[in-house]
Design a protein around this motif. Structure first.
Motif, PDB file in Angstrom:
ATOM      1  N   ILE A   7       0.847  -1.190   0.000  1.00  0.00           N
ATOM      2  CA  ILE A   7       0.000   0.000   0.000  1.00  0.00           C
ATOM      3  C   ILE A   7       0.880   1.236   0.000  1.00  0.00           C
ATOM      4  CG2 ILE A   7      -1.990  -1.109   1.085  1.00  0.00           C
ATOM      5  CD1 ILE A   7      -1.134   0.251   3.739  1.00  0.00           C
ATOM      6  N   ALA A   8       0.374   2.289  -0.610  1.00  0.00           N
ATOM      7  CA  ALA A   8       1.069   3.567  -0.611  1.00  0.00           C
ATOM      8  C   ALA A   8       0.591   4.380   0.593  1.00  0.00           C
ATOM      9  CB  ALA A   8       0.777   4.315  -1.903  1.00  0.00           C
ATOM     10  N   VAL A   9       1.534   5.012   1.278  1.00  0.00           N
ATOM     11  CA  VAL A   9       1.238   5.775   2.494  1.00  0.00           C
ATOM     12  C   VAL A   9       1.976   7.109   2.458  1.00  0.00           C
ATOM     13  CG1 VAL A   9       0.813   3.702   3.884  1.00  0.00           C
ATOM     14  CG2 VAL A   9       3.117   4.659   3.786  1.00  0.00           C
ATOM     15  N   ALA A  10       1.496   8.048   3.249  1.00  0.00           N
ATOM     16  CA  ALA A  10       2.127   9.367   3.315  1.00  0.00           C
ATOM     17  C   ALA A  10       3.448   9.327   4.074  1.00  0.00           C
ATOM     18  CB  ALA A  10       1.182  10.367   3.977  1.00  0.00           C
ATOM     19  N   ASP A  11       3.518   8.541   5.150  1.00  0.00           N
ATOM     20  CA  ASP A  11       4.700   8.480   6.008  1.00  0.00           C
ATOM     21  C   ASP A  11       4.980   7.015   6.323  1.00  0.00           C
ATOM     22  OD1 ASP A  11       6.456   8.417   8.254  1.00  0.00           O
ATOM     23  OD2 ASP A  11       5.731  10.365   8.948  1.00  0.00           O
ATOM     24  N   VAL A  12       5.968   6.441   5.649  1.00  0.00           N
ATOM     25  CA  VAL A  12       6.277   5.020   5.797  1.00  0.00           C
ATOM     26  C   VAL A  12       6.643   4.673   7.239  1.00  0.00           C
ATOM     27  CG1 VAL A  12       7.934   3.212   5.151  1.00  0.00           C
ATOM     28  CG2 VAL A  12       6.931   4.674   3.395  1.00  0.00           C
ATOM     29  N   GLU A  13       7.471   5.491   7.865  1.00  0.00           N
ATOM     30  CA  GLU A  13       7.909   5.177   9.226  1.00  0.00           C
ATOM     31  C   GLU A  13       6.748   5.233  10.222  1.00  0.00           C
ATOM     32  OE1 GLU A  13      12.537   6.478   9.190  1.00  0.00           O
ATOM     33  OE2 GLU A  13      11.057   8.102   8.984  1.00  0.00           O
ATOM     34  N   ALA A  14       5.863   6.219  10.101  1.00  0.00           N
ATOM     35  CA  ALA A  14       4.707   6.312  10.994  1.00  0.00           C
ATOM     36  C   ALA A  14       3.746   5.146  10.753  1.00  0.00           C
ATOM     37  CB  ALA A  14       3.987   7.645  10.803  1.00  0.00           C
ATOM     38  N   ALA A  15       3.492   4.818   9.487  1.00  0.00           N
ATOM     39  CA  ALA A  15       2.619   3.689   9.174  1.00  0.00           C
ATOM     40  C   ALA A  15       3.216   2.391   9.695  1.00  0.00           C
ATOM     41  CB  ALA A  15       2.373   3.607   7.666  1.00  0.00           C
ATOM     42  N   SER A  16       4.519   2.237   9.553  1.00  0.00           N
ATOM     43  CA  SER A  16       5.185   1.040  10.057  1.00  0.00           C
ATOM     44  C   SER A  16       5.014   0.913  11.567  1.00  0.00           C
ATOM     45  CB  SER A  16       6.675   1.071   9.698  1.00  0.00           C
ATOM     46  OG  SER A  16       7.340  -0.063  10.199  1.00  0.00           O
ATOM     47  N   ARG A  17       5.198   2.010  12.281  1.00  0.00           N
ATOM     48  CA  ARG A  17       5.013   1.970  13.741  1.00  0.00           C
ATOM     49  C   ARG A  17       3.586   1.576  14.089  1.00  0.00           C
ATOM     50  NH1 ARG A  17       8.288   6.543  13.299  1.00  0.00           N
ATOM     51  NH2 ARG A  17       6.499   7.956  13.429  1.00  0.00           N
TER      52      ARG A  17
END
Length: 129
Positions: A7-17
C-alpha cells in the motif's frame, strides 16, 4: 503462493510503527520510502511512500478514499490481544469487535492512519468465546 500486499502511504515510518503496534508484527527493511512488515518470518504487508518514484503504478495520492474496494484482512490466533493492542494505540475503530456468525469468527474493523480499512479476524470457530 502467498499474498504480500503493498500500500502507498504518506509516512512510511509512521505507518510502520502503527502496523507494528496494532498487529504485533515487525519491520524487516526500514526506511523512509519503503518497509516490509513480517510476522513469524513471513512478509504480511509492504509500505511504499506515495511520492517515492520506484513504481509507476502505485497510484495517485489525490484520489480518495485510498484502497476503495480493498480490505487489508489479517487473521490471528490472538484476537483478544489484537483488540487490546488496537485500543492501547488509539486505533480508529470502524466496527467491532463483533461476531461474524457466517465466517464463524470474531472481527475488528479499523482505519489505519492513511484511511485504509484493516480487518483483524480471529480463528475459525472463535464465535461465542
Amino acid at each position: 503462493m502467498q499474498a504480500q500486499p503493498l500500500i502507498a502511504v504518506a509516512d512510511v515510518e509512521a505507518a510502520s510503527r502503527w502496523y507494528q503496534a496494532v498487529l504485533g508484527c515487525h519491520g524487516t527493511h526500514g526506511g523512509t520510502d519503503y518497509e516490509q512488515l513480517a510476522f513469524d518470518g513471513r512478509i504480511i504487508l509492504q509500505l511504499h511512500r506515495w511520492d517515492a518514484q520506484h513504481h509507476a503504478h502505485v497510484g495517485d495520492p489525490a484520489c480518495r478514499p485510498y484502497g476503495n474496494g480493498v480490505l487489508l484482512w489479517f487473521w490471528t490466533d490472538d484476537f483478544d490481544d489484537a483488540v487490546d493492542r488496537a485500543a492501547a494505540n488509539g486505533a480508529k475503530v470502524v466496527d467491532g469487535p463483533k461476531e461474524n456468525r457466517n465466517a464463524q469468527h470474531r472481527e475488528l474493523w479499523l482505519n489505519d492512519p492513511d484511511g485504509y480499512v484493516v480487518v483483524i479476524a480471529g480463528p475459525y470457530g472463535d464465535v461465542g468465546m
